[in-house]
Design an enzyme around this catalytic site. Sequence first.
Site, PDB file in Angstrom:
ATOM      1  N   GLU A 257      91.513   6.706 -44.850  1.00 24.16           N
ATOM      2  CA  GLU A 257      91.482   5.236 -44.722  1.00 24.16           C
ATOM      3  C   GLU A 257      90.271   4.792 -45.514  1.00 24.16           C
ATOM      4  O   GLU A 257      89.150   5.132 -45.160  1.00 24.16           O
ATOM      5  CB  GLU A 257      91.294   4.789 -43.268  1.00 24.16           C
ATOM      6  CG  GLU A 257      92.217   5.403 -42.247  1.00 24.16           C
ATOM      7  CD  GLU A 257      93.664   5.089 -42.485  1.00 24.16           C
ATOM      8  OE1 GLU A 257      93.950   3.982 -42.979  1.00 24.16           O
ATOM      9  OE2 GLU A 257      94.509   5.952 -42.197  1.00 24.16           O
ATOM     10  N   CYS A 295      87.077  -2.415 -41.552  1.00 26.98           N
ATOM     11  CA  CYS A 295      87.905  -2.068 -42.709  1.00 26.98           C
ATOM     12  C   CYS A 295      89.120  -2.988 -42.776  1.00 26.98           C
ATOM     13  O   CYS A 295      89.730  -3.139 -43.826  1.00 26.98           O
ATOM     14  CB  CYS A 295      88.331  -0.611 -42.648  1.00 26.98           C
ATOM     15  SG  CYS A 295      89.021  -0.142 -41.069  1.00 26.98           S
TER      16      CYS A 295
END
Lengths: 522, 522
Positions: A257, A295
Amino acid sequence: MKNLASYVFGEWVEGKGGPATRGNPTTEEPLAQASTEGVDMKKALDFARDVGGPALRAMSFRERGGLLRKLSRTIYTARDELMTLGVQNAGNTRSDAKFDVDGASATLAAYADIAENELGDAKFLVDADPINIGRSSKLTGQHLFLPLEGVAVHINAFNFPAWGLAEKAAVALLAGMPVISKPATSTALMAFRLMQLIVEQEILPKGALSFLAGSTGDLLSHLRGQDVLAFTGSSDTAAQLRALPNVVRDSVRVNVEADSLNAAILGPDASSGETYDLFVKDVVRDITQKAGQKCTAIRRVFVPKDRVGDLRDLLVERLRATKIGDPSREEVNMGPVATKKQRDDALTGIDRLVRTGAKAVTGGKAPAQTIGVEAGKGFFVDATLLEVESPDAVADVHAIEVFGPCTTLVPYDSSAALVRAVRRGDGGLVASLYSDDKSFTREVVLGIASSHGRLVLGSEKAAASAVPPGTVLPSLVHGGPGRAGGGEELGGTRGMRLYLQRTAIQGYGPVVAALVAEGKKV
Amino acid sequence: MKNLASYVFGEWVEGKGGPATRGNPTTEEPLAQASTEGVDMKKALDFARDVGGPALRAMSFRERGGLLRKLSRTIYTARDELMTLGVQNAGNTRSDAKFDVDGASATLAAYADIAENELGDAKFLVDADPINIGRSSKLTGQHLFLPLEGVAVHINAFNFPAWGLAEKAAVALLAGMPVISKPATSTALMAFRLMQLIVEQEILPKGALSFLAGSTGDLLSHLRGQDVLAFTGSSDTAAQLRALPNVVRDSVRVNVEADSLNAAILGPDASSGETYDLFVKDVVRDITQKAGQKCTAIRRVFVPKDRVGDLRDLLVERLRATKIGDPSREEVNMGPVATKKQRDDALTGIDRLVRTGAKAVTGGKAPAQTIGVEAGKGFFVDATLLEVESPDAVADVHAIEVFGPCTTLVPYDSSAALVRAVRRGDGGLVASLYSDDKSFTREVVLGIASSHGRLVLGSEKAAASAVPPGTVLPSLVHGGPGRAGGGEELGGTRGMRLYLQRTAIQGYGPVVAALVAEGKKV
C-alpha cells in the site's frame, strides 16, 4: 529514557549499538530509544516458521478467531493508555489517536466475527463448487486455500501504529500464518506497548507474533517462497523491497500500500444541500484529521468549474478556523506531523506544487500560531488549500502526494475530462463521489473504478449515516493499482488470500469430495 | 528462407538488421528468420491501449466469447498445417504437436463456453453479495471487477507455441484487455502462421491482438500501472522481468510460470493393479512426450523404498523401447529437443546431478541411434532415468530442472519424510499422487498442497478415465508458488482476475445495487 526491545523467538531482546530515538513531535523531546542491532533475524524467522506456524495451522478458524477476540479486548481495555502514547509520540489529537486505536480493536473484532460466524471449525478454505473434468463424470476438480508454511512479515507505516499492526496481523493470523511485525521507527511507542500487553497476557501461541523495534536488519534477505511481505509506506521503499534479489528469485509474495492521490469529486448537481455538506465535511476532515497523514486522505478535490469560487471561500473559512497546537489540549483540533522529516517533506511538496503553477489559497507553510507550544518548537504545517486552473495546468498535482494537511482544488468542465483527470493519479486507494445524479455517478464510477481499490458514493439519502472515504473498513478491500502499490488488504476473507495458496485438486469425485469436506467454502 | 513479420498497430512490420534464425532441430536446417529491430514498441503499446482496449471493453462477455470461438475454429481448421510446423520447427512428433495445437483450440473453446454459459451479456464481473456497512442499514458495499485499461503483454515459452499464445490470449481478451503476444524465438513458426490466419480472417477488432516475431526490444520499459505482463519461461528471465525499474515503480502486475520440479508419488499401497499402471504410464509419458519439454512434466518420482527395484526395471524397459529420431516419421515416438542450447542445457543438468551423486540408470546422453536422421545431426537427448539413494542424498534433485526427457527416482520411507522431500522443490506447478489409501492421500495432500498449484490424485476407480498431470485444464488453475513463479493462470474465471481490478463500491444501497446490476456475479 525508555528502551524499546524487540520480541523475537519468544523473548524480549534489546539491540546493541546506536539506538534510534523516538520523540514527541510537539515538544521535540526524546521519549524512547531502540535498536535491533545484533538481533538474530534468521533465528527470529525460523522460530516463527517452525513454532508459530504449526501451532496456528493446528487451530481451527474459530480458535484463531478466539485469539483475535482477545487481542481486540486487550487493545480496547488499554485504549486510554494507548491513545495517550499516540498523543505524545505521534502528534495525534485524542480524536486522531482514537481513530487509530479503536480502528485496531474494531478490525480485530471484525475478523473474530468472520471466524466465528462464517468460517467455524474448518482449518482451511475451499474455493467454490466441484468442477467436472475430462470426459467421464467420475473426475472432479476443486480448489483449496491452505496457509503458506512461512512467515508473514509486516512493515507498517508511522501514521497508524495500532491499526497497522492489528489489521495486518488479524488477517494473517486468521489465515494461519505467523507474523513478524515492524512498526515505523518514529511512532513505535504505541505498538511497543501493545506488544508488551499481548506478551504479558499470554494471548497467542509461541512464535505466532513477533515484534521488531527498529530496523529489519538482514531479515528480508532470509525470506523464501513460502513467506509473505506486506508493506505500507512510500513507493520508493516499496520499490526497494520488491526488487530484493531473494524476493524476486523466490517469488516471495509482496503486498504494497503506497502513495495515492485520492480524489473527491463534487457532482454538477450537488451545489447545496446534504450531499454538498457531506462533501465539504469530508474534505475538511481529511485535511485536518491526523494532520492529513492518512494514506486515504483526499488530495485532489474535483469541482465543477462554476462551483470553485463558493467552495474555495467555504473551505478557507473552515481551514482558518482550525486550532493548531499541542494535541494534548482539548481545544486543539490539529497537531503536528509525526517527524521533522515529515514536516520538511510536506513543505517541500507544497513548494514544488506552487512553483509549478498551483496557487496557495490558504496555509502552505508553518502556522503563524500554535496553541500551547513553545515558539519555534514542533513539526507543524498549516492547514493548506491549493488550487489549480484546470486538470492539465499542473502535472504534479496528479503525481506528488503531500503527506500532510494539504489538498488541491481542481476545476473540471465535463464528465469525460473529469474521468481522464482522476485517472491521471495513476492508481489510487480510494476516490469519493458526491452526487445524486445517477447517470453522472454511473459514468464516473465505470470510468475510474479500474484505477482504484475503493469508491465511496456520497448522496443525500445516506448522508446522515455516511462512512467517510478515509475510513478503511474490514469488510471492503483496501489497496489500489499502480502508484497505490497494487496491493489488496482486508475485504473480509479476500485479504486472507495473500497468506493462502490456492491449489486445484483433481481426481476421482468421492476422493476429492472427502478432502474438500474438511474445509470451509467461501 | 521465410521472413516472419510482426503484427503491430494493425500492420505487418518486418524488422531491420540481423535477424534471428529459426531452424529444424532434427535436421539443423534453417527454416525462417525474423527481427523486431526498428519496430516502434511504444506505438505498438499505444495502439493496443487506445484502439484495442476500448473496442474490447465496449463488448459484452458473450461478444468477446464469440471472438474466442472463432479463434478456436480457425486453429482447429488449420490444425494439420499447424501440426506440421510443430514437427518441423519444434522437433515435435505429430502426437506432441497435436497436444499443443488441440490444446490451443480446446482452451479457447472452453473460454468461449464460459462467456456464453456463465457470463452472458454483462461487461464486467461482480464479486459476491452486498455487505452491510456502518451502523445504518442504508449503506452497502460490494466489489466489482473491471478490466484494466492497459495492455496485456504475453511472453510465451518455446515448448507450446500454439497453446501458450491461445491460453493466455483467451483469458485476457475475455476479461477485456488487448494483448501483445510474443512467442519464443526458436519455435515461432507455428505462432506466426496462426497469427497470419487470424489477421487474414479479420476475426478480432483492430488492436485487440498484436504479435512480435522476435525480441521485445524496449517494449517492457514502456509498461505502466494499468498494463499486465504474463511470462512463461525460466526463473532467471522471470527475475529480470520482475525487477525492471518501471515494473517495480508502477506496480505492473507480473504473472510468472517458471521452473518446477514436479513430483509423482507412488503410495505404499499401490504396488500393482490399475493405480500402479496409471502411475507408470504417467511417468513414462512425461519423460518422452515433447521430449520431456513440458513445464508440468514429472521430474521427481517418489517411490516407497521397497518398490524401487521393480519400478526401476519396468521403467528401464519402457524407456529403452522409446523410438527416437525424425519426428515426422510415424514409428518415431520421441523427437529432439527444440534447440542446440536446450540440448546442451539438458545434458549439463544431467551431468550436474550425476556428479553430485545421482546414478544414471539409463540414458543420460545423446542417444546411440536416431531413426531417419543423418549421423551427428539433431538436438537429441536419450530417454533418461536417474536415481538417488534417499531424498536427502542429492540436494540438486530438488533444485535443478532438467528440461528434457529425464526424471529421477527418489525412494522414501515414511509419509512425513515424503512430505518434507516433496516440499524441498520449493514450490511446484503440479504433483501427482497414486494411491487408494484415503488416510495416506489426506496426509500427503494437506502436507504438500500449499507448495503446489495443482494436485492430481490417481486412483483405481478413475484410472480408466484419468487426465494426466501434464495436461493443463482450462477449468483449474495453472501455476505454483516459489520456484514455480508464484503465478496463477486459467482456472475458469479465476485467471481473468490478473486482468481485472477489484474495486469496492460503497454508498447508499439502491445506488450501489443499480451499478452492480449491470455486472455478472461470479
